[in-house]
Design a protein around this motif. Structure first.
Motif, mmCIF file in Angstrom:
data_model
loop_
_atom_site.group_PDB
_atom_site.id
_atom_site.type_symbol
_atom_site.label_atom_id
_atom_site.label_comp_id
_atom_site.label_asym_id
_atom_site.label_seq_id
_atom_site.Cartn_x
_atom_site.Cartn_y
_atom_site.Cartn_z
ATOM 1 N N TYR A 1 -0.281 -2.599 11.340
ATOM 2 C CA TYR A 1 -0.373 -1.171 11.023
ATOM 3 C C TYR A 1 -0.579 -0.975 9.516
ATOM 4 N N LYS A 2 0.197 -1.722 8.728
ATOM 5 C CA LYS A 2 0.082 -1.587 7.267
ATOM 6 C C LYS A 2 -1.347 -1.891 6.814
ATOM 7 N N ILE A 3 -1.899 -2.985 7.335
ATOM 8 C CA ILE A 3 -3.262 -3.361 6.927
ATOM 9 C C ILE A 3 -4.270 -2.316 7.415
ATOM 10 N N SER B 1 -3.739 0.712 7.667
ATOM 11 C CA SER B 1 -3.583 1.895 6.815
ATOM 12 C C SER B 1 -4.482 1.848 5.596
ATOM 13 N N ILE B 2 -4.755 0.665 5.106
ATOM 14 C CA ILE B 2 -5.565 0.546 3.894
ATOM 15 C C ILE B 2 -6.994 1.000 4.184
ATOM 16 N N TYR C 1 0.858 -1.188 0.000
ATOM 17 C CA TYR C 1 0.000 0.000 0.000
ATOM 18 C C TYR C 1 0.886 1.228 0.000
ATOM 19 N N ARG D 1 0.579 4.802 2.169
ATOM 20 C CA ARG D 1 1.188 4.922 3.496
ATOM 21 C C ARG D 1 2.397 3.993 3.584
ATOM 22 N N GLU E 1 3.074 -4.947 10.436
ATOM 23 C CA GLU E 1 2.178 -5.519 9.427
ATOM 24 C C GLU E 1 0.722 -5.172 9.738
#
Lengths: 463, 463
Positions: free
Chosen positions: B300-302, B304-305, A20, A23, B298
């Motif tokens: 956090y990354k998800i 973020s979407i 993504y 971010r 990880e």
């Protein structure tokens, strides 16, 4: 001891694989720099209020009153709230079953879905059924719910159409070539293409599709048996007069049979964009066209597990689709505020386009709609080599350097899957109008020095 | 023509397979009856405001002011809002970057996460790190995010512990037997058990776990290498004094090494339950313990979407974990309101338990905590036969008949995976206190007539 379920080595690999860009590395570095005290201009996400856009007064008054229903009985409420806001708050509370603190139906408050349907009917001139409209926590949740039904497993794919640097006069032809190519390419890799996603007005490219374009796209979906997901969240954000927003639904209905009864379409809208910009409230809807009732039931079932979209944002959605009318007490203020925002965005779109086009090795289409500028950066071969040495994708390398030098936080075009050897960056047009000249000057200074550094002979990246 | 991607035959099979009893057949039938004009008592979901519970005044005042920040400059604001609400609104707005209309960091507003960490420290007596706390749109979103990382594919499973009708004195032993059995059973089917979920205080059973129970559970997780997901959303809802709420985190830390450093734990909380009951706002958080930083990245990354949890609910969460203090202007009102709600819930829990226990073939544990009563219904063989003839699971048959006769909308115990031949239903204890006698009378009348109809000899379902 064996790795634990939430050790990195042991966790779901599909989570790790997700990328993504918005971010991604750039954003994380920007956040670090901000922590260190550097001033960061976050143009990576379309988040207008974060960059100073002020909320529209009237909808905020209504939702504030819905949050504080005890004020509706307070004889002094009229001192700080106008009568039309009070009336609207009573109206929306009467549509809930228990106010903002109660879960609504998982599809959203029936009365608000009815207002959405009426809005769509006025906009498109075709009937719209509230039972086929679901309210969501922002449009992105709706997209996820839909994709969840479309994608059955690893072999399934979706084509995402970025309508971008096509030359205007050829756009009809080019789109279809491009689409056929993308679908053929995916199929040759063994992927079953099940859906197409369009974002109109366009993110990241800022371009608007004409009716002719939309017809081509819908015809293509019909021929290739694809569901069309129409992300239309920027429908208020139009900065030119030649191509006003036309919805996919209207074009589909205009096309008549067999298309109007055959092409499956899901359209998305939000309170996060337009002159509302209420991103933090997380409100959206989707409308389903030609989706069979049994599928709608399944989507409802899955929505039920998440219980209910947040209720305050459902009220914002009601207010957006059912705005004030001439003669209402707050009407003139509302029009003044919304016009002011849109006109300023139009001026900023122009300033940014012109600013980019004044830079060495940068070319940029005018932002016709949405919130983004998408300049192409023609990187000299030496810059590409330097990026490779640093272990970075060239546009990431450029954007990181831009960030460190100026504090401008952008998204590298590679995050959107651009063609090999062509580099873009995405920035929003949202910085405050008064800051724009300084930002573009700072960009130009960085860019021209960057180009100076790497461009000691006349060679560009492939165009 | 081939089926289209969103035709029922062609859509994702995994979506179709999902079962969700809380809004299943019973709920749909109840909604139909309501449309037809029948008065329905929705006790299927813990949705307090829908059943008349009024919101706490102070947090609503603060969030209303945050929605209408222009009021903070209005000289008349003090006429309708108290000074401490105004001060708090200013405080929370200062923690946002752009007010309620701007996306926050995808983990939630840093300043609110700090207040959550301070709350957990006060509650448990152990340090808590804001970087390991993520705010979410209600607790259920957090559970989904976590399970998404835990479950890698079809072969992975989770054990869900319902602590229920165990006799008090044997509970420690029974839990572990039960757990070992469940895990062994799952493994014998080829499932890799990766996590255990507990809901404490308990949904659907209304039972509270003791510290000794929690130690056993955590030890079991350690031995079996399971992540513990601790749904602790009912921690304010306690209706007895013997077993006050103790968090899984505190018990884990109390246990010391190796457990306190080894057992992976994710704990969930919400603004939807307790005396807040702000379901419609969709606010929650989760705290991670012993989860490695790379996994946190990880997650956090998800997150973020999905961009950002809704911001108003983040403010509610801040207000919940950082409540008013003695001496604050609104303190006494706040205490009066929250105490009033809790004491009434305690009385309602008692009325419901006693009511069920007065019914023929019904036995019911006291609701020690949470919001549910979970009576066991001992169905006569003839009722079970009648259910089979009607093509229904016996408890679904019973609950449908109850709904048609009384308008009381419950959830059949089979929806929670009860043991074969044992039948329960779940109801919330949330109907208004003044309505409770009539509801229990109407239940008793239905139940006793039902039993009369099917019980013409002395035989019960297996117990």
């Amino acid at each position: 001891m064996a790795p634990k379920a939430l050790d990195y080595e042991s966790m779901n690999e599909n989570v790790k694989k997700v990328q993504y860009a918005v971010r991604g590395e750039l954003y994380l570095r920007a956040s670090e720099l901000q922590k260190e005290g550097k001033k960061i201009i976050f143009t990576n996400v379309g988040n207008p209020h974060a960059l100073g856009q002020r909320p529209l007064t009237f909808p905020r008054q209504v939702v504030a009153l819905c949050q504080a229903p005890f004020l509706l009985d307070d004889p002094n409420v009229g001192i700080v709230f106008p009568a039309d806001a009070i009336a609207r708050a009573k109206h929306y509370l009467s549509l809930t079953s228990g106010g903002l603190g109660a879960y609504s139906d998982s599809r959203g408050i029936p009365g608000v879905r009815k207002e959405v349907a009426e809005f769509i009917e006025r906009r498109d001139g075709y009937p719209s059924d509230p039972e086929l409209i679901f309210l969501t926590d922002g449009a992105s949740k709706g997209v996820m719910q839909t994709l969840n039904c479309v994608i059955r497993g690893e072999g399934d794919g979706v084509v995402l159409l970025f309508h971008t640097t096509w030359k205007r006069q050829q756009i009809g032809v080019l789109i279809i070539n491009d689409l056929q190519q993308s679908v053929a390419q995916a199929r040759s890799k063994g992927i079953t293409v099940r859906a197409m996603v369009i974002i109109n007005p366009g993110n990241p490219t800022g371009q608007c599709l004409s009716e002719a374009n939309l017809r081509e796209i819908l015809r293509f979906c019909y021929q290739e048996n694809l569901v069309l997901l129409g992300d239309e969240v920027y429908q208020q954000n139009i900065y030119q007069d030649e191509r006003p927003f036309v919805s996919s639904k209207k074009v589909l209905m205009d096309m008549g049979l067999p298309f109007s009864k055959e092409v499956q379409l899901v359209s998305f809208h939000t309170v996060s964009k337009g002159y509302w910009g209420e991103c933090g409230q997380r409100g959206g809807y989707f409308e389903m066209t030609n989706i069979p009732p049994k599928t709608v039931d399944e989507i409802y079932k899955i929505a039920s597990i998440a219980l209910s979209p947040n209720v305050p944002a459902q009220i914002f959605m009601g207010l957006m689709v059912n705005p004030l009318k001439p003669g209402d007490i707050s009407y003139e203020q509302f029009v003044r505020e919304s016009k002011g925002i849109l006109e300023s965005l139009r001026r900023r779109a122009r300033m940014m386009t012109d600013g980019f086009n004044s830079c060495r090795n940068v070319v940029c289409n005018f932002t016709e709609g949405a919130m983004y500028s998408f300049p192409q950066i023609r990187l000299p071969p030496k810059a590409i080599e330097a990026a490779k040495r640093a272990g970075k994708v060239p546009d990431v390398f450029y954007c990181l350097r831009l960030l460190e030098a100026t504090g401008i936080s952008t998204v590298p075009g590679s995050g959107f899957g651009q063609k090999e050897g062509i580099f873009h960056l995405r920035t929003t047009i949202l910085p405050a109008e008064e800051d724009m000249p300084a930002i573009m000057e700072s960009f130009k200074k960085f860019n021209d020095e960057f180009m100076e550094q790497y461009e000691d002979y006349r060679g560009y990246s492939r165009m």
